[in-house]
Motif scaffolding. Sequence first.
Motif, PDB file in Angstrom:
ATOM      1  N   ARG A 146      37.634  41.784  34.991  1.00 53.64           N
ATOM      2  CA  ARG A 146      37.954  41.234  35.973  1.00 53.64           C
ATOM      3  C   ARG A 146      37.002  39.967  36.551  1.00 53.64           C
ATOM      4  O   ARG A 146      37.274  39.220  37.297  1.00 53.64           O
ATOM      5  CB  ARG A 146      37.916  41.965  37.028  1.00 53.64           C
ATOM      6  CG  ARG A 146      39.133  43.162  37.177  1.00 53.64           C
ATOM      7  CD  ARG A 146      39.287  44.056  38.362  1.00 53.64           C
ATOM      8  NE  ARG A 146      40.509  44.725  38.450  1.00 53.64           N
ATOM      9  CZ  ARG A 146      41.675  44.366  39.193  1.00 53.64           C
ATOM     10  NH1 ARG A 146      41.632  43.164  39.674  1.00 53.64           N
ATOM     11  NH2 ARG A 146      42.715  45.123  39.056  1.00 53.64           N
ATOM     12  N   ALA A 147      35.726  40.140  35.853  1.00 50.69           N
ATOM     13  CA  ALA A 147      34.736  38.828  36.363  1.00 50.69           C
ATOM     14  C   ALA A 147      35.132  37.606  35.780  1.00 50.69           C
ATOM     15  O   ALA A 147      35.194  37.361  34.816  1.00 50.69           O
ATOM     16  CB  ALA A 147      33.363  39.358  35.802  1.00 50.69           C
ATOM     17  N   PRO A 148      35.254  36.638  36.680  1.00 54.60           N
ATOM     18  CA  PRO A 148      35.425  35.320  36.405  1.00 54.60           C
ATOM     19  C   PRO A 148      34.207  34.666  35.631  1.00 54.60           C
ATOM     20  O   PRO A 148      33.118  35.106  36.059  1.00 54.60           O
ATOM     21  CB  PRO A 148      35.787  34.520  37.650  1.00 54.60           C
ATOM     22  CG  PRO A 148      35.885  35.557  38.750  1.00 54.60           C
ATOM     23  CD  PRO A 148      35.350  36.688  38.328  1.00 54.60           C
TER      24      PRO A 148
ATOM     25  N   GLU B 104      33.430  37.925  44.109  1.00 51.41           N
ATOM     26  CA  GLU B 104      33.896  36.776  43.572  1.00 51.41           C
ATOM     27  C   GLU B 104      35.086  36.635  44.082  1.00 51.41           C
ATOM     28  O   GLU B 104      36.056  37.433  44.211  1.00 51.41           O
ATOM     29  CB  GLU B 104      34.002  36.583  42.079  1.00 51.41           C
ATOM     30  CG  GLU B 104      32.641  36.726  41.518  1.00 51.41           C
ATOM     31  CD  GLU B 104      32.435  35.815  40.485  1.00 51.41           C
ATOM     32  OE1 GLU B 104      33.122  34.598  40.289  1.00 51.41           O
ATOM     33  OE2 GLU B 104      31.455  36.001  39.437  1.00 51.41           O
TER      34      GLU B 104
ATOM     35  N   PHE C 180      36.977  40.010  42.529  1.00 50.42           N
ATOM     36  CA  PHE C 180      35.971  40.743  41.733  1.00 50.42           C
ATOM     37  C   PHE C 180      34.849  41.191  42.488  1.00 50.42           C
ATOM     38  O   PHE C 180      34.519  40.447  43.178  1.00 50.42           O
ATOM     39  CB  PHE C 180      35.599  39.892  40.487  1.00 50.42           C
ATOM     40  CG  PHE C 180      34.666  40.608  39.724  1.00 50.42           C
ATOM     41  CD1 PHE C 180      34.854  41.702  38.894  1.00 50.42           C
ATOM     42  CD2 PHE C 180      33.181  40.180  39.437  1.00 50.42           C
ATOM     43  CE1 PHE C 180      34.158  42.329  38.040  1.00 50.42           C
ATOM     44  CE2 PHE C 180      32.159  40.819  39.099  1.00 50.42           C
ATOM     45  CZ  PHE C 180      32.560  42.134  38.181  1.00 50.42           C
TER      46      PHE C 180
ATOM     47  N   ARG D 243      32.735  31.297  35.385  1.00 53.85           N
ATOM     48  CA  ARG D 243      32.814  29.906  36.077  1.00 53.85           C
ATOM     49  C   ARG D 243      32.407  28.670  35.262  1.00 53.85           C
ATOM     50  O   ARG D 243      31.604  28.918  34.157  1.00 53.85           O
ATOM     51  CB  ARG D 243      32.241  29.736  37.450  1.00 53.85           C
ATOM     52  CG  ARG D 243      32.263  30.773  38.330  1.00 53.85           C
ATOM     53  CD  ARG D 243      33.449  30.655  39.079  1.00 53.85           C
ATOM     54  NE  ARG D 243      33.699  31.956  40.165  1.00 53.85           N
ATOM     55  CZ  ARG D 243      34.835  32.088  40.961  1.00 53.85           C
ATOM     56  NH1 ARG D 243      35.634  30.955  40.880  1.00 53.85           N
ATOM     57  NH2 ARG D 243      34.818  33.116  41.564  1.00 53.85           N
TER      58      ARG D 243
ATOM     59  N   PHE E 113      39.830  32.407  38.486  1.00 57.36           N
ATOM     60  CA  PHE E 113      40.832  33.755  38.466  1.00 57.36           C
ATOM     61  C   PHE E 113      42.128  33.006  38.368  1.00 57.36           C
ATOM     62  O   PHE E 113      42.646  31.863  38.934  1.00 57.36           O
ATOM     63  CB  PHE E 113      40.932  34.446  39.686  1.00 57.36           C
ATOM     64  CG  PHE E 113      41.583  35.607  39.639  1.00 57.36           C
ATOM     65  CD1 PHE E 113      41.578  36.806  39.145  1.00 57.36           C
ATOM     66  CD2 PHE E 113      43.061  35.359  40.613  1.00 57.36           C
ATOM     67  CE1 PHE E 113      42.756  37.772  39.270  1.00 57.36           C
ATOM     68  CE2 PHE E 113      43.936  36.410  40.533  1.00 57.36           C
ATOM     69  CZ  PHE E 113      43.539  37.583  39.998  1.00 57.36           C
TER      70      PHE E 113
END
Lengths: 121, 368
Positions: B294-296, A56, A36, B298, B319
């Motif tokens: 798409r951004a993980p 990321e 990402f 955490r 991910f």
Amino acid sequence: MTTYYSEDHEWVRLDGDTGTLGITGHAAEQLGDVVFVELKETGEAFAQGDEIGVIESVKAASEIYAPVDGEIIAVNDTLADAPALVNESPEGDAWLYRIRLSDPSQLDALMDRDAYGAFTG
Amino acid sequence: MTQNRKTPRRTPLYDLHVGLGGRMVDFAGWELPAHYPTGIISEHRHCRNHAALFDVSHMGQVILTGADAAAKLEALTPAALTTLPEGKARYTFFTNEAGGILDDLIVSDAGDHLFVVVNASRRDHDIAHMRARLHGVGVTPLADHALIAIQGPRAEDVVGAVCPAARGLRFMETTPARIMGADCRISRLGYTGEDGYELSIPAARAEDIARALLAHEECAPAGLGARDSLRLEAGLCLYGNDIDPGTSPVEAGLSWAIPKSRREQGGFPGAARILNQLADGPSRKRVGIRPEGRAPARAGTEIQDEDGTVLGRITSGGFGPTIGGPVAMGYVAASHARAGVRVNLMVRGKALPATITDLPFVRPNHKR
């Protein structure tokens, strides 16, 4: 065209009065598989040291820091759908921004390729 | 000699990892590969599609001896261990008086002893915990043994090639077996959601057996990074992230590991709170979370409802290579712990839309 490298592992390639900015191959390798990329928008101004995005990997999130003062004149939109390009071509196709530098003399304090190679050992 | 606790310990496979180009990191006081040159995503996929070798020698292997070992260990956990047949393994957890989880572990009945595997980060705690409470039971860390996991749909072929006895085991079965002349214990279980084995091997033979396993064309090494993404997709808890002394097994969705007999009789630490939660439902529950885009998101990320009310936090997130996008799990108020509920994840100050989902993300592929 000369490429300059920062201690935060960004590169800037100067072409006339504009430059292209990205993260180094060393940084991409350290991050591992990139999943990402979050970037700022065209037109945003930034100062040296500002956080100008986040990359990321599977492992962790890493901030991108501006190596110089400037303004974003283009964003590499392909990375939104193809973040893995950062691993494949970090110093080529996976450039992050085209920028207009406010003070090109700031580049003098950055490293050239040889110095960066020695820095990352 | 006293060991400097600041210096990470090396497993019997250290030289193998370095030789394979493993990127070594300090994990729970052990020097282990985060990944190899192929990278986490590739290692993850290899495990889901073929077979992967993981060094899990950092985990605590402990032998319990004594006639009443099962009965006494049972008093520290909500599992049924006195009825555990020889050759079977069971998942359970040590609970505290508040009904929280002190560690999760696998207990195997090895006939004349119990074979217990605990988390690396809790190894010292668990050994002290058992020694203080299991009166008359021998609590002996299994010295000089590696633990190697072979996981993936081709694990039976890989392990079977060096240990024919492996083919006859089913999920959660365990047996002593010889591998290349070494006396080992093989157990058909793991931490990836895939079929697979854990092999307890004398340290002196660990490297050549690992090399023989890796010589199989279906088998490739995988590091801690892939181990984490695989277990996250499989919805399995990581101690210290998803479960800890402040979370109960009921909140964590682990009630399946508490059998009817223990629900009726109680008699384990924290039984009052745990049995109450079983009867009335917990106030919060562990759930799966699928972030949009798409951004993980955490561990530590705040979870809010669509009005901005805090519902809980993500405890594991990243991910998911098999899912092909971000996945997470965490705790939310029971009112919102339902598949399909829309939430917001607060990532870098922005609300990232996400949906509560059932766990696991990837269906288990165990040999039943």
